[in-house]
Each structure stands twice: as C-alpha cells, then as structure tokens.
Design a protein around this motif. Structure first.
Motif, PDB file in Angstrom:
ATOM      1  N   ASP A  82      -0.375   3.677  -7.860  1.00  0.00           N
ATOM      2  CA  ASP A  82      -1.966   3.712  -7.932  1.00  0.00           C
ATOM      3  C   ASP A  82      -2.485   3.286  -6.484  1.00  0.00           C
ATOM      4  O   ASP A  82      -3.737   2.973  -6.442  1.00  0.00           O
ATOM      5  CB  ASP A  82      -2.423   2.982  -8.945  1.00  0.00           C
ATOM      6  N   PRO A 118       0.847  -1.151  -0.059  1.00  0.00           N
ATOM      7  CA  PRO A 118      -0.040  -0.132   0.093  1.00  0.00           C
ATOM      8  C   PRO A 118       1.009   1.179   0.080  1.00  0.00           C
ATOM      9  O   PRO A 118       0.405   2.405  -0.442  1.00  0.00           O
ATOM     10  CB  PRO A 118      -0.782  -0.065   1.276  1.00  0.00           C
ATOM     11  N   ARG A 135      -3.410   3.590  -2.472  1.00  0.00           N
ATOM     12  CA  ARG A 135      -3.977   4.813  -1.724  1.00  0.00           C
ATOM     13  C   ARG A 135      -2.958   5.790  -1.274  1.00  0.00           C
ATOM     14  O   ARG A 135      -2.989   7.026  -1.067  1.00  0.00           O
ATOM     15  CB  ARG A 135      -4.927   4.563  -0.839  1.00  0.00           C
ATOM     16  N   PHE A 136      -1.651   5.345  -0.681  1.00  0.00           N
ATOM     17  CA  PHE A 136      -0.904   6.076   0.081  1.00  0.00           C
ATOM     18  C   PHE A 136       0.810   6.077  -0.781  1.00  0.00           C
ATOM     19  O   PHE A 136       1.498   6.596  -0.156  1.00  0.00           O
ATOM     20  CB  PHE A 136      -0.632   5.703   1.349  1.00  0.00           C
TER      21      PHE A 136
END
Lengths: 516, 305
Positions: free
Chosen positions: A437, A432, A439-440
């Motif tokens: 692409d 992540p 979210r973070f």
C-alpha cells in the motif's frame, strides 16, 4: 619616461604594502575575515526563500546557508551531530528532549529559543502552510516547551529516524514571520545561519553575505551568489571561463572536459541515490509473469549489473547487492548479490514454464538516473539473451511518470532510483518501495510488511540492525527487485577554491575556503 | 476602420478564451502539482491534504470557472510553487524577454534587409551566392547548437564575453546574435525574392527610363512595395520569435518569460501557466494588429472595413 613612471608606482605600492602590514598585520592572524565572492550554478530557478515550502534540492543549499537546523550532518562521516540543539536524549521511546544552544540570534537580532523550535514544527505540521516537509515529521504529536532552552518533542509512535529529519527543518523566527507574513518569508530569508540574505533577482541571482557574528565560525567567503543556469553545457562553459566556481551534477561523460582544463577540477563521491529495477511481484499494475519467483530470480541472474557499472558509468558506481546503499544504516554486507549467469537464468525461465521467453513492459524517466537510456538498452540486451523482449516506454516528464506510477499504470518493470533525502537509513528506501500500500511498492508480502513495520518503530539500534539483515536476506532470496548500484555524484569546482563533494548531495557553501 | 478594430478586439477575446480552455485541459492531462510539490515519498494522505489545500480536489469545470472569474479581473491566482501572484511573476520577467527579442530582431533586420536588397540588385553575383548560402546555413543550424558554439568560442577560449546571465550590454551580445541568426535567414530570403519580383515590374522600368536616380527608385519605388510581405511575415513570425527566445533563454540562462513558462508547465503550476499563456496570446494578437496597421500605412491601397 614610462619606465620611470612604473618604478615610482612600484615604489609607492611597496610603501603601501609595508605600512599596511605594519598597521594591520598584528590583528590579521587573530580573527579570520570573510572575503571575496563565489558563484554557484544551480540547475533550476529557486522557488522560494521559505525553507518549508518546497522540496527542491538546490533550494536546500540556500536554506542550509541562511537557516540553521537543530542538528547537522557531517559532510565526511554523514553522522548527525549537534547544531542549534546542543544535546538530546530519549526520555522514553516517544519523547525526545533537546537542550538548545544559548546566545544564538537571528540576522535581525531576535534571540533563538525554545519558542522558535515549537513554532517551526507547528508551522510545518499545519496543513494550511502547505509544507512539503509535513509528511516527514507528521509522526510528531506535539512539542512542549520546558524552559527557554529546553524542548520536548512527543511522537505518536517510536521513530528511529526522527533526528535525521531535523537536519532540514530550517528554524524560523516567529516574531519576524508575524511581521512579514508567509509572503514576506517567501521573498526574503531570515534565519540564524552562517549567511545573511542580501538580494534575490528571480531567475537571475540570489546574493548572500557572510554572517560575521555567526555562533559557530566565520565563513571564509564573504559573498555567495547562486545563479540558475538550466543548460549543463552552459554551466560547464561558465565554469571553464571563470564565470562560476561550482557546478553540481556533472554528467560523467563530461567530466574529462573539466578535468583537462586549467581552471577547474572534478570532485566526486559515492552518493546516496540508488538505482534499481522494480519488478511487479504482486501484479499491482496488472497480472504479470513476474509474480512467479523463478522469473524474478531469472531477471536477477540475467542482468549484468557490474557490466553496466563498468562500461556505461565508467566505474563511477557502488554495487548495492540488496538495494540498500552500503553507507546506510541497516546495510548487511554479508549478503551476496546474484552473479551474472545467463545460462542459469535461462534454466530458471524454462523451469517456470517459459523456455521461449515472453515480452514485458519497462518504464523509465528522465531526471535523476545518469545515462538512463543506455542503461535501459543494456538491460534490454541482457534480457534479450534469455528470450525476454522489452517493450520500452520512456517519460521525458518526471511529473507524469510519478503520477502514472502512483496510479499503478506502469506494468511489469520500472527502472527507478531513490535518493532518500540525504538520510542514510534503510527505512527511507525500503519502506516506500516495498511496504504494501505504499505509493511505489509492487510488493505484497505479509512478512515484508511485518519486518518493515517493526524496524520502523524499533528504537534499539542492534535489534533494528538485525531486523534489516533478515529483511535484506528475504528480499534477495525472493528477488523482489533487481538491486543495482549507487551513483556517484560529480561536481565541478574552480581551482580558486577548496571544496569537496559530499555523499548526501548537499552543498555546504559555508565550508568553501580559498585556495592559497 | 473602427468597426474593423472592434471586431478584431472581440476576436482576440475569443482567442484568449479558447487558448485558456485548451491550456487548462492539456495541463490536467499531465502530472499532478501536489505530487511535484511534495517529496516523492509523500503518503496518500499527505497528497490528499495538499490537493485539498490547493483546491485540486474540486471538479475540473469548477476549477476552470473559479480561474475564469478571477482572470476577468486580472487575478490569475497565486503560483502553486511561489507565494506570489502569477501575473506579477510573468510581468517581472517581461522586460528580460523584451530586451532579448528586440535586440535579436533589430540585429536580424539590420543584417537581413540590406543583404536581401543587395542580393537582389547584384543577382547571381558572388555576394548574392554567399548571402544565400549563409541564409541556408543559418536556417539549417539548430539554434541551441549555435548558442553553445558561440559560448565556447567567445567565452571559454577567447574569454571576451561572459557565457550567460543577464545584466549589462556585454551579456546581451551572444544571446542577441544567436536569436538574430535564427530570425535573419527567412527575412533575408523573402526580401531578396520580393525585391526581384518588384524590380522586374513595368513601373520600375518606367522609372528608370524617366531618368530617376537609382537610389530613389530602389528605396521609394521598389523597397516600399517589396517590404510589405516582409512586414507581414515578421508579424507572423512573432510566435516563432518567442519559441526561439525559449531556446536562447535556456542556453544563456536568460531570465525571461519563455523559460519561466516551460518550467511552470513542467511543474504543472496551473495558475502561472495560464497567466503566461494568456499573456503570450495577447501579445501575439497585439503584434498582429500592429502589423496590420503598419501594412496599411505602407500601402495606402489597403483599407480595413
């Protein structure tokens, strides 16, 4: 007269004790009996008794006590072991077969079987349930019931961390849910766990009672009470005055108050949550000088991570040279961190064409990072030494912070932390935070993407380990972040009981025992 | 009189409507409940699914209209985080907040009004100086600090009282004292200064020269006049009382409405925030109305038309 009275009382008591020992002494050693009451302070109100409808750590303490899971994470080794599932095997890369424990019943007497597992997973996957856990297991395509005590779980693609997810799914009873509905389950817990639900006065207390017919063992503590106490100073006062027995997330600067008391002590352990400085290497939130690798490397040389660990956290932190927690699967201990070297950092900035420095944004938020403001000050001080001025923005409201970051509104650098949901695997942290692409993620690098995707779906343990080694080396070389450290978690424990903090930040109330 | 109350009632509806619009608008500037409901690593798709199931993907005016239609019927919708009707969540917590605020206010009044009267009669005496000093001290003291000090002294060291929580009279003592000390200074100082004003009036001198009993003058002639602005201030302070209750509820882990509301705001739990804020607005309107009635009863010269 008074003296005489006392003696006779003492005498009567003595006889009573002798008779009691005589009558019950023989059976006492055979079976442990739950006794007494332990009170646990939690930082926020419990939202629900439904194990699938929240994503709050404190709420999981309760879920783990009332609802068993398929597998169980050992508090000492952090390894996954059998629980409601007695054994499992991979039939192929996307098909898991679980053999379930027989003879387990829910607190209402209904039997646990394969149908409960299928129902639980289907319920979480159904968008109508609005389950917070859906994302974690949406890789599951469907569940097949082979027989009453065998289920097959078929995933859409190979998923090496699926087993970890099964530590917190909270198996529910389909018959019970049919009777009481979603609202009923939200109000009253029903599971197969070591503790039974007794009473929940919202905002005030949740009371659980030992399940004496528990399949695994008999809990030592008869009654567990959870009390929401939002203010840490009050929690500490309650612990010291004997009102509560366990408090979680004690700030390190408060530890000595508890250590020096006669009523309680500190139990500390290196936790899973890692702290790191995100660098916008791709200009995701607007073009930035950090897109230049030399500038990112300069930041890595400039920030004195070990100094922060020593002086601000009092040594209560574990260095993570690659960002990955050293306890996690995939961590490569051979990769060395950037040493603290401001001269080298200045040279790199000059080479990059910024000998006089520049100004950057740095964002942080209140919540999970211990002493966050002092740490930002230390980072700003270190960066100032190489001529970089920090424009600091702090969010008191974590909700707004998350929303802003996801909308790519936080420029340049962000002081972040990642808890990985108690799952000790590099994937949960790297994916992540580094995958394009995601979210973070501030990183846009095809090689990183390829390695992450491959490691995410490789079932071969050794091959997967190699992929993460390669990835970590590449991340450090390209300075895609400033990896920092893993925090310690501290809890205050009353001297009446024995309990040790666990690295996954979970509270296993059923492991609490009395101090003799 | 009836026309007046009808007008006030109408005004209060407008007030509630305004409050709800402002609250709704402000809430949507903050975080996103779907993000807070999901684990932080939720994917974009997970978030979209959640937003849809919470109807957060609809335009804001449509969401507001939907809320308003329900609210008129007393249905604020389920809390986003708890499978329960928002209004019932607020009502569940109301007794705790009432218990705390009534106890705090009662304590404040029993300290502040007699002390205010005594200070006025014995102006510049040691008692007056001490009381005024105490009031300044009480006003300057941050309320959370006082709460924590009381806990440390009475719970940790003396072990006389439980540190936090609700249930039984003992647990009420420290929070009530904290809230009382927060409210008392303003009331005490106002009582003192109004009493001084009234005691300097001609009709008081006349009463004395008629040879009336001191106590009769004090209570019937002086206090009844002096107390009117005090009642007005207490009514106006109701909002401050709720603010104080918030701090006290947090420090003492008191399960009241104020702490529930703040948590709901942090969670962006729109329906719950709306239910709580409208309840607060209604309470403030009602208290102000009651204050008006009480003032009219105390002072027959005041007529509402």
């Amino acid at each position: 007269m008074k003296q005489k009275c006392n003696i006779s009382v003492l005498f009567a008591f003595g006889i009573f004790v002798i008779v009691t020992i005589f009558l019950f002494g023989g059976t006492a050693g055979a079976k442990t009996v739950s006794k007494g009451k332990v009170v646990i302070a939690i930082g926020t109100n419990l939202a629900t008794m439904d194990p699938h409808r929240h994503s709050v750590m404190y709420n999981y303490y309760v879920n783990w006590a009332t609802n068993d899971n398929l597998v169980y994470r050992d508090p000492k080794t952090m390894k996954i072991g059998p629980h409601l599932a007695e054994s499992w095997r991979l039939i192929n890369d996307t098909t898991w077969e679980f053999k379930l424990r027989k003879g387990v019943t829910f607190h209402n007497g209904n039997p646990f079987n394969a149908e409960c597992v299928k129902f639980t997973i289907d319920r979480i996957l159904d968008p109508k349930t609005k389950s917070a856990l859906r994302g974690a297991i949406k890789t599951i395509d469907h569940v097949e019931i082979v027989d009453d005590y065998t289920v097959r779980i078929i995933t859409k693609e190979p998923n090496p961390v699926l087993l970890h997810r099964f530590t917190s799914l909270g198996i529910v009873d389909p018959k019970h849910l049919k009777e009481v509905g979603d609202e009923g389950l939200a109000k009253k817990a029903m599971g197969t766990g070591p503790y039974k639900f007794v009473e929940w006065v919202k905002g005030e207390r949740l009371v659980l009672e030992a399940n004496e017919n528990y399949w695994k063992f008999t809990p030592a503590v008869k009654t567990i009470v959870f009390r929401p106490i939002p203010e840490m100073a009050t929690q500490i006062a309650e612990l010291l005055s004997g009102g509560v027995d366990i408090i979680m997330r004690v700030p390190p600067d408060q530890a000595s108050v508890i250590e020096n008391s006669k009523t309680a002590r500190i139990s500390k352990v290196s936790g899973l949550r890692v702290v790191f400085l995100q660098l916008d290497a791709s200009g995701w939130a607007g073009s930035t000088l950090l897109q230049n690798r030399k500038v990112r490397q300069a930041f890595n040389y400039a920030i004195n991570v070990e100094g922060i660990m020593k002086h601000i956290l009092g040594g209560m932190a574990l260095r993570c040279p690659t960002g990955v927690n050293p306890m996690s699967f995939g961590y490569d201990g051979t990769i060395k961190p950037y040493p603290y070297d401001p001269e080298k950092a200045k040279k790199l900035l000059a080479e990059a064409g910024y000998p006089d420095g520049f100004t950057i944004d740095l964002s942080s938020y209140s919540g999970s990072i211990i002493s966050v403001k002092q740490i930002v000050e230390a980072i700003s001080g270190d960066l100032a030494k190489i001529g970089v001025k920090v424009n600091y923005r702090h969010f008191e409201d974590a909700g707004l912070f998350v929303k802003s970051q996801r909308a790519a509104k936080l420029k340049d650098t962000v002081l972040s932390s990642w808890g990985s949901w108690g799952i000790f695997d590099a994937d949960l942290y790297y994916y992540p935070n580094l995958r394009e692409d995601e979210r973070f993620s501030y990183v846009r690098d095809p090689k990183v993407n390829k390695l992450l995707d491959e490691a995410k779906t490789t079932m071969d343990v050794e091959k997967r380990k190699k992929l993460y080694s390669e990835l970590q080396e590449y991340i450090v070389e390209n300075a895609y972040m400033v990896p920092m450290y893993a925090q310690y978690s501290l809890m205050g424990v009353s001297n009446r009981i024995n309990y040790e903090a666990a690295s996954d930040d979970m509270l296993r109330v059923f492991d609490i025992i009395w101090r003799e | 009189m009836h026309a007046y109350f009808a007008r006030r009632l109408l005004q209060s509806i407008v007030v509630c409507l305004g409050v709800s619009i402002i609250a709704f608008g402000l809430m949507h500037l903050g975080g996103d409940p779907a993000l807070l409901l999901l684990p932080v690593d939720a994917s974009k798709e997970d978030v979209e699914v959640m937003r849809k199931s919470l109807s957060l993907d609809r335009p804001i005016y449509e969401q507001y209209w939907r809320f308003l239609k329900g609210a008129v019927k007393g249905d604020f919708g389920n809390s986003l985080f708890v499978e329960q009707d928002s209004l019932s969540l607020v009502i569940e917590r109301l007794p705790a907040t009432l218990e705390l605020t009534v106890a705090g206010m009662a304590l404040a009044l029993t300290i502040a009004i007699p002390l205010g009267i005594l200070s006025a009669i014995k102006r510049y005496s040691i008692l007056d100086n001490l009381a005024t000093m105490g009031a300044v001290f009480g006003q300057a003291m941050p309320i959370f600090w006082l709460g924590i000090m009381l806990i440390i002294i009475f719970s940790v060291h003396a072990r006389l009282l439980p540190a936090s929580g609700r249930g039984g009279v003992l647990r009420l003592v420290l929070p009530a004292i904290t809230l009382g000390v927060f409210l008392a200074p303003v009331i005490m100082r106002l009582t003192r200064s109004k009493m001084l004003d009234v005691l300097a009036q001609d009709y008081i001198r006349t009463a004395y020269s008629k040879g009336l009993h001191d106590l009769l003058i004090l209570f019937k002639h002086a206090l009844r006049n002096a107390i009117i602005p005090v009642v007005a201030i207490i009514g106006l302070q109701f909002g401050r009382l709720l603010g104080g209750a918030l701090v006290v509820e947090t420090v003492f882990a008191w399960p009241g409405v104020a702490s529930l509301t703040v948590k709901a705001i942090k969670n962006c739990d729109y329906p719950l925030v709306q239910a709580a804020i409208i309840s607060f607005a209604l309470m403030i309107v009602i208290v102000n109305l009651l204050t008006d009635i009480l003032i009219a009863a105390l002072d027959p010269r005041i007529k509402y038309t």
